[in-house]
Design a protein around this motif. Sequence first.
Motif, PDB file in Angstrom:
ATOM      1  N   ALA A  24       0.825  -1.220   0.000  1.00 20.17           N
ATOM      2  CA  ALA A  24       0.000   0.000   0.000  1.00 20.17           C
ATOM      3  C   ALA A  24       0.856   1.266   0.000  1.00 20.17           C
ATOM      4  N   ARG A  25       2.115   1.160   0.358  1.00 24.38           N
ATOM      5  CA  ARG A  25       3.014   2.317   0.332  1.00 24.38           C
ATOM      6  C   ARG A  25       3.447   2.693  -1.078  1.00 24.38           C
ATOM      7  N   ASP A  26       3.260   1.774  -2.022  1.00 31.20           N
ATOM      8  CA  ASP A  26       3.741   1.985  -3.387  1.00 31.20           C
ATOM      9  C   ASP A  26       2.775   2.762  -4.271  1.00 31.20           C
ATOM     10  N   TYR A  27       1.606   3.100  -3.771  1.00 29.23           N
ATOM     11  CA  TYR A  27       0.622   3.799  -4.598  1.00 29.23           C
ATOM     12  C   TYR A  27      -0.280   4.671  -3.733  1.00 29.23           C
ATOM     13  N   GLN A  28      -0.947   5.625  -4.385  1.00 24.65           N
ATOM     14  CA  GLN A  28      -1.917   6.490  -3.722  1.00 24.65           C
ATOM     15  C   GLN A  28      -3.271   5.776  -3.720  1.00 24.65           C
ATOM     16  N   HIS A  29      -3.992   5.867  -2.624  1.00 28.77           N
ATOM     17  CA  HIS A  29      -5.320   5.274  -2.562  1.00 28.77           C
ATOM     18  C   HIS A  29      -6.126   5.960  -1.471  1.00 28.77           C
ATOM     19  N   VAL A  30      -7.427   5.769  -1.542  1.00 30.71           N
ATOM     20  CA  VAL A  30      -8.317   6.371  -0.554  1.00 30.71           C
ATOM     21  C   VAL A  30      -9.360   5.338  -0.145  1.00 30.71           C
ATOM     22  N   ALA A  31      -9.803   5.453   1.081  1.00 29.82           N
ATOM     23  CA  ALA A  31     -10.880   4.591   1.578  1.00 29.82           C
ATOM     24  C   ALA A  31     -12.021   5.488   2.037  1.00 29.82           C
ATOM     25  N   ILE A  32     -13.227   4.991   1.887  1.00 32.45           N
ATOM     26  CA  ILE A  32     -14.414   5.709   2.349  1.00 32.45           C
ATOM     27  C   ILE A  32     -15.168   4.773   3.282  1.00 32.45           C
ATOM     28  N   SER A  33     -15.637   5.317   4.387  1.00 29.55           N
ATOM     29  CA  SER A  33     -16.423   4.517   5.321  1.00 29.55           C
ATOM     30  C   SER A  33     -17.638   5.327   5.748  1.00 29.55           C
ATOM     31  N   GLU A  34     -18.483   4.716   6.531  1.00 30.60           N
ATOM     32  CA  GLU A  34     -19.680   5.419   6.993  1.00 30.60           C
ATOM     33  C   GLU A  34     -19.316   6.638   7.826  1.00 30.60           C
ATOM     34  N   SER A  35     -18.195   6.583   8.526  1.00 32.33           N
ATOM     35  CA  SER A  35     -17.794   7.716   9.358  1.00 32.33           C
ATOM     36  C   SER A  35     -16.959   8.738   8.583  1.00 32.33           C
ATOM     37  N   VAL A  36     -16.443   8.345   7.412  1.00 39.93           N
ATOM     38  CA  VAL A  36     -15.605   9.251   6.622  1.00 39.93           C
ATOM     39  C   VAL A  36     -16.126   9.285   5.186  1.00 39.93           C
ATOM     40  N   ASN A  37     -17.060  10.191   4.926  1.00 38.11           N
ATOM     41  CA  ASN A  37     -17.555  10.406   3.565  1.00 38.11           C
ATOM     42  C   ASN A  37     -16.633  11.398   2.872  1.00 38.11           C
ATOM     43  N   LYS A  38     -16.653  11.390   1.550  1.00 35.85           N
ATOM     44  CA  LYS A  38     -15.859  12.338   0.764  1.00 35.85           C
ATOM     45  C   LYS A  38     -16.803  13.143  -0.112  1.00 35.85           C
ATOM     46  N   VAL A  39     -16.617  14.450  -0.132  1.00 37.02           N
ATOM     47  CA  VAL A  39     -17.409  15.316  -0.993  1.00 37.02           C
ATOM     48  C   VAL A  39     -16.580  15.625  -2.230  1.00 37.02           C
ATOM     49  N   ILE A  40     -17.166  15.347  -3.406  1.00 37.53           N
ATOM     50  CA  ILE A  40     -16.493  15.631  -4.669  1.00 37.53           C
ATOM     51  C   ILE A  40     -17.192  16.833  -5.288  1.00 37.53           C
ATOM     52  N   ALA A  41     -16.486  17.936  -5.337  1.00 35.48           N
ATOM     53  CA  ALA A  41     -17.043  19.176  -5.876  1.00 35.48           C
ATOM     54  C   ALA A  41     -17.240  19.062  -7.382  1.00 35.48           C
ATOM     55  N   PRO A  42     -18.092  19.892  -7.969  1.00 31.31           N
ATOM     56  CA  PRO A  42     -18.256  19.886  -9.422  1.00 31.31           C
ATOM     57  C   PRO A  42     -16.914  20.132 -10.115  1.00 31.31           C
ATOM     58  N   GLY A  43     -16.609  19.308 -11.107  1.00 37.86           N
ATOM     59  CA  GLY A  43     -15.356  19.436 -11.848  1.00 37.86           C
ATOM     60  C   GLY A  43     -14.163  18.807 -11.162  1.00 37.86           C
ATOM     61  N   ALA A  44     -14.358  18.224  -9.997  1.00 38.58           N
ATOM     62  CA  ALA A  44     -13.261  17.619  -9.245  1.00 38.58           C
ATOM     63  C   ALA A  44     -13.376  16.095  -9.297  1.00 38.58           C
ATOM     64  N   TYR A  45     -12.382  15.430  -8.720  1.00 40.85           N
ATOM     65  CA  TYR A  45     -12.396  13.974  -8.703  1.00 40.85           C
ATOM     66  C   TYR A  45     -11.853  13.462  -7.374  1.00 40.85           C
ATOM     67  N   LEU A  46     -12.172  12.209  -7.101  1.00 45.08           N
ATOM     68  CA  LEU A  46     -11.653  11.491  -5.952  1.00 45.08           C
ATOM     69  C   LEU A  46     -10.718  10.418  -6.497  1.00 45.08           C
ATOM     70  N   GLU A  47      -9.484  10.438  -6.057  1.00 43.55           N
ATOM     71  CA  GLU A  47      -8.495   9.471  -6.532  1.00 43.55           C
ATOM     72  C   GLU A  47      -8.621   8.189  -5.713  1.00 43.55           C
ATOM     73  N   VAL A  48      -9.201   7.173  -6.330  1.00 47.20           N
ATOM     74  CA  VAL A  48      -9.365   5.886  -5.659  1.00 47.20           C
ATOM     75  C   VAL A  48      -8.045   5.129  -5.658  1.00 47.20           C
ATOM     76  N   PHE A  49      -7.315   5.220  -6.777  1.00 46.95           N
ATOM     77  CA  PHE A  49      -6.033   4.527  -6.928  1.00 46.95           C
ATOM     78  C   PHE A  49      -5.176   5.285  -7.925  1.00 46.95           C
ATOM     79  N   SER A  50      -3.873   5.379  -7.644  1.00 46.43           N
ATOM     80  CA  SER A  50      -2.940   5.993  -8.582  1.00 46.43           C
ATOM     81  C   SER A  50      -1.548   5.430  -8.344  1.00 46.43           C
ATOM     82  N   LYS A  51      -0.905   5.048  -9.435  1.00 46.37           N
ATOM     83  CA  LYS A  51       0.473   4.537  -9.349  1.00 46.37           C
ATOM     84  C   LYS A  51       1.263   5.088 -10.518  1.00 46.37           C
TER      85      LYS A  51
END
Length: 162
Positions: free
Chosen positions: A81-108
């Motif tokens: 998991a240290r070799d790439y960017q990633h994000v997790a979403i849970s019931e306690s941690v929602n993510k707001v994606i603004a118009p024109g923006a993105y949420l990076e689920v995975f990136s290497k």
Amino acid sequence: MSAILSILTLLALIYQLYLQRIHNEKSVKPLVQIDLTDNSERLIFLHVQNNGVGPFIAEKLLLFKDGQVYYNIKDCLSLSARDYQHVAISESVNKVIAPGAYLEVFSKQFDIKAADIEIDDLRRQLAAIKLKVEGRDIYDNKIAVERELTWFVRHHKHDQHE
């Protein structure tokens, strides 16, 4: 007569408020899609993009692989998991994606020295996954999008048939 006119005016006002509410909901609606990239700069990523005009509140990331459900991409991949960017979403941690923006689920980003076999291995691992994103808009309307990630091996399938 004035009482009837008052009632009709009140009904017209209520109807106008209803139409305004519908218009407001439609004018701030998110348009969510799952974007994939695998380019010649050796960058592989998976984004949840909001192309709408209103914010998207991402509440859940569901990853399906081999009949199992996962909530974090690190559980689906054999990479550290240290070799790439990633994000997790849970019931306690929602993510707001603004118009024109993105949420990076995975990136290497692979460096220039990375072997093609290492990149192909990641492509095959990603291709075995289906991603589903569940969330809502600001009016609490549920929104869900999903995508198979088989796109990552699009060239390899073609090569196998030749």
